[in-house]
Design a protein around this motif. Structure first.
Motif: not given
Length: 379
Positions: A255-257, A262-271, A281-295
């Motif tokens: 996700l950091k790469d 691309q991060l926004m596309a991943e965020w929309a995909r898990f939404q 599991e989908q909530d966890k994947q969505l949270m990992r994307v959000q953590i990466t963006i916020h980080e």
């Protein structure tokens, strides 16, 4: 911006640039020694490829070095100015701490903008280029993974040892197959062997002559009384896949790469609900994307947070000694990153909102900085 502001801005800018370069150099040397020095010494990387790969590490190390360099640079400059009584003379002329801080805060805002571009574009692009360059270098010389008189752990699940190597001819070959707990479950040895590269399958094909093998109990491989016996073969063949090293694993995007689009596309995909993925599991994947963006956003804004703490602290400590200010800056930066890592560890607990908790270090540093501003201004 008057002459005094330009003087402060230039002093802080040059010192911060030197501090960022110092921290970046240290981080770059660490990464180069860990990932690149061994392959280069083993002949897997040419010198020019090594230099290009080191260059591609620059945006990655700046991601961490920029906030630390800003903090340390401000502490060094203001500590020197306080020790030389320059700050005292300016304040005696009626200049407030806020007025003196204006060029430094302007520089910090420029640092935030630069960090956002690095975090969301230059660093992800450079990381993927780094992985492609390294993978291509390995594919061009796949047999270089086998280094004589060395325990080779580059291949997942096995450890290899070769006494002598002449081209693709091997002598005194040993192979240990490991289980998930890194325990030996099978063992093979041969006096001679041959190593070939299968380009279509992206694998090394190992052919052993006069091989002897020993199998152990899968449930208790360390119990030598449960050895299933040994076998001898005139010829045995083993496949050593390179995909884990040069293909699938090397080019897999973390996700950091990912860049911001691309991060926004991943965020929309898990939404969007996915039928093949459980909601938890989908909530966890969505949270990992959000953590990466916020980080990435929080790391960029930490440049401003560190500046808000460093300005009053640099004025207050009145230290000219470089080592003391460097140590103080490093200690504060480590505290910030430790708190950020602790918040990121909650990525499997979306209910705790770790994507928002990751902003707490920034809020704490900015609150502490404003309080220190108030204390210094009233001193």
């Amino acid at each position: 911006m008057n002459l005094l502001h330009r003087h402060i801005f230039a002093s802080v800018f040059l010192t911060c640039a030197a501090s960022v370069a110092l921290f970046g150099f240290v981080l770059m040397i660490g990464n180069a020694m860990k990932d690149l020095l061994g392959p280069m010494l083993a002949g897997q990387l040419e010198v020019d490829t090594f230099v290009r790969l080191v260059g591609l590490l620059v945006p990655f190390v700046i991601y961490y070095a920029l906030p630390m360099g800003m903090l340390t640079g401000i502490l060094l400059v203001l500590g020197r100015m306080s020790s030389d009584r320059e700050i005292t003379a300016m304040r005696a002329s009626g200049l407030s701490v806020a007025w003196l801080s204006a060029p430094i805060l302007f520089l910090a805002l420029l640092g935030v903008v630069a960090a956002l571009f690095i975090n969301f574009h230059f660093m992800p692009v450079a990381r993927m280029a780094y992985k492609r360059e390294f993978a291509e270098a390995v594919r061009q010389n796949p047999l270089s993974f086998i280094v004589e008189r060395t325990f080779i752990r580059d291949f997942p699940g096995v450890v290899l040892y070769v006494g002598e190597k002449d081209g693709n001819e091997l002598k005194d070959f040993w192979l240990w197959e490991l289980d998930d707990q890194k325990r030996v479950r099978r063992f093979a040895r041969a006096d001679t062997g041959r190593l070939d590269y299968d380009e279509a399958g992206n694998k090394l094909v190992l052919t052993l002559e006069q091989a002897q093998a020993e199998a152990r109990d899968d449930k208790d491989p360390e119990n030598f009384r449960m050895v299933h016996g040994s076998a001898a073969w005139e010829r045995a063949t083993f496949d050593l896949p390179l995909s884990q090293l040069t293909g699938e694993r090397s080019m897999k995007r973390k996700l950091k790469d990912l860049t911001f689009p691309q991060l926004m596309a991943e965020w929309a995909r898990f939404q969007t609900p996915a039928p093949d993925l459980a909601k938890d599991e989908q909530d966890k994947q969505l949270m990992r994307v959000q953590i990466t963006i916020h980080e990435k956003f929080a790391t960029a804004f930490s440049v401003l947070s560190f500046a808000l703490v460093a300005i009053p602290l640099g004025i207050k400590v009145s230290r000219k000694e470089t080592s003391a200010n460097l140590g103080l800056g490093l200690l504060l930066a480590l505290g910030y990153y430790f708190a950020t890592v602790m918040a990121g560890l909650l990525d499997n607990s979306p209910a705790w909102r770790p994507d928002l908790l990751i902003w707490l270090p920034n809020i704490a540093f900015q609150g502490m900085g404003l309080w220190l501003f108030y204390k210094v201004d009233r001193a």
